[in-house]
Scaffold this active site. Sequence first.
Site, PDB file in Angstrom:
ATOM      1  CG  ASP A   1      -3.502  -9.738   2.672  1.00 32.12           C
ATOM      2  OD1 ASP A   1      -2.935  -9.315   3.692  1.00 32.12           O
ATOM      3  OD2 ASP A   1      -4.444  -9.143   2.121  1.00 32.12           O
TER       4      ASP A   1
ATOM      5  CG  HIS B   1      -1.786  -0.995   1.551  1.00 29.78           C
ATOM      6  ND1 HIS B   1      -1.417  -2.144   2.180  1.00 29.78           N
ATOM      7  CD2 HIS B   1      -3.119  -1.113   1.316  1.00 29.78           C
ATOM      8  CE1 HIS B   1      -2.474  -2.935   2.306  1.00 29.78           C
ATOM      9  NE2 HIS B   1      -3.516  -2.337   1.786  1.00 29.78           N
TER      10      HIS B   1
ATOM     11  CG  ASP C   1       1.722  -0.927   3.453  1.00 33.66           C
ATOM     12  OD1 ASP C   1       0.966  -0.576   4.360  1.00 33.66           O
ATOM     13  OD2 ASP C   1       1.425  -1.775   2.579  1.00 33.66           O
TER      14      ASP C   1
ATOM     15  CG  ASP D   1      -4.412 -10.704  -1.305  1.00 30.90           C
ATOM     16  OD1 ASP D   1      -3.539 -10.657  -2.190  1.00 30.90           O
ATOM     17  OD2 ASP D   1      -4.803  -9.703  -0.672  1.00 30.90           O
TER      18      ASP D   1
HETATM   19  C1  XLS Z   1      -7.778  -6.545   3.984  1.00 30.91           C
HETATM   20  C2  XLS Z   1      -7.240  -6.768   2.658  1.00 30.91           C
HETATM   21  C3  XLS Z   1      -6.069  -5.872   2.280  1.00 30.91           C
HETATM   22  C4  XLS Z   1      -5.896  -5.855   0.799  1.00 30.91           C
HETATM   23  C5  XLS Z   1      -5.061  -4.746   0.285  1.00 30.91           C
HETATM   24  O1  XLS Z   1      -8.517  -7.339   4.518  1.00 30.91           O
HETATM   25  O2  XLS Z   1      -6.924  -8.120   2.507  1.00 30.91           O
HETATM   26  O3  XLS Z   1      -4.917  -6.281   2.936  1.00 30.91           O
HETATM   27  O4  XLS Z   1      -5.370  -7.055   0.330  1.00 30.91           O
HETATM   28  O5  XLS Z   1      -5.594  -3.511   0.598  1.00 30.91           O
HETATM   29 NI    NI Z   2      -5.960  -8.897   0.835  1.00 33.18          NI
HETATM   30 NI    NI Z   3      -7.845  -9.449   4.100  1.00 31.35          NI
END
Ligand code: XLS
Ligand code: NI
Ligand code: NI
Length: 437
Positions: A339, A101, A104, A296
């Site tokens: 993630d 992000h 980040d 993710d």
């Molecule tokens: C949150 C999301 C976030 C996204 C990116 O729950 O998984 O981490 O992957 O903004």
């Molecule tokens: Ni995510």
């Molecule tokens: Ni998430």
Amino acid sequence: MKTFFPEVGPVPYEGPDSTQPLAFRHYCADEVVGGKTMREHLRFAVAFWHTFRGTGADPFGGAVYERPWNTASDPMERAEDTLRAAFEFGTKLGAPFYCWHDRDIAPEADTLAETNRRLDRIVALAAQLQRDTGMQLLWGTSNCFSHPRFTHGAATNPDPHVFAYAGAQIRKAMECTHELGGANYVFWGGREGYSSLLNTDLAREQEQLARLLRMAVDYKREIGFQGILLIEPKPKEPTKHQYDFDAASVLGFLRRFGLFDHFKLNIEANHATLAGHSFEHDLEVAAAEGRLGSIDTNRGDPQLGWDTDQFPTDLYSTTAAMLVILRHGGLGQGGVNFDAKVRRGSLDLADLFHAHIGGMDTFARGLKIAHRILSDGVLDAHRQQRYAGWAEGLGQRIMAGAATLPELEAYVLSHGEPQPRSGREEMLENLVNDYLR
Ligand code: XLS
Ligand code: NI
Ligand code: NI
């Protein structure tokens, strides 16, 4: 140059019999599975926010991790150290990609102009580190949910001034992603949802969201960004109801607003399970319409009803996911982004390696197993057999749009009752188990 993980060297592949915790047992980047290397199939990415910015905080207690990249007193020096740590980690792990992000990688300043200057400085360093290490950006995204200004949403905010802020932030994050050669750009609707219908105009908010996405499509064209725009569904958290609820609702939304051809989906395991689905369900829904872009990876906890973001260690789940992904021809420009975060009590730097190694091995096994299942063809043969009636006669006429309701009636009057047939679910479950040996 500073090093942050002096005790860990490059993680080797040692094969299934290895007893070395910091080694791969199943992920061998160069091993070819069905015509592609594992590196090409899986395109693993490390998530900047969890692995390098995670503090171990939870609603009951603050930060617990002490990270060597987080010690400098100057915030920009900390940001640069953190970026260097990320590249050292990814290189030692052998992950070809990372994701971030905007907030980040560079801390927010008092004004947008100064924040953007900070981003530029960090993006220049990231470009250099990418060149030095060969690591690449799988995707960038904008954090339009943490700052207090986004309390009532970003694009779906009742105040157009906040909408403008989100748009400004996204423009810059897309530009940075483009500069770094990012393969994709993600939209996760952080607070794009509602907490109470008593104060919410749901129809208007969804139109606002579509407007913002349309602007992103236009801006992508304007700057010549070749990456894929991805939407990441999630049903709840932080809002009670997120508009991007699940794959099916996002696909419907995109169609409704004429955006279907411009976006694919980034499916997250724990989001699918929060929506009451399985990971493979949402993958299949996206893939069925040719809209599966990236994943993710993580897992929830069946006893906890929130986004726990644990590392994926469940072989059934990665096998089921890889079955869908392989059947639909792979992830293309997408990849497998972790993630996921280590638990609050996993305090050591080594825990970050153990977590990713476990996740990569679990996916590599899932890939190999799914590939064997599909090459042997038993599952697909069963499926084909199940629908065989549609390949001929009445079935073919129906699907060609040639049959009518009176014709169906005539058919049943002359053929009587259909023959009951078993779906053989238990047999197929046993079959999959045989491959997990
Ligand atoms: C949150 C999301 C976030 C996204 C990116 O729950 O998984 O981490 O992957 O903004
Ligand atoms: Ni995510
Ligand atoms: Ni998430």
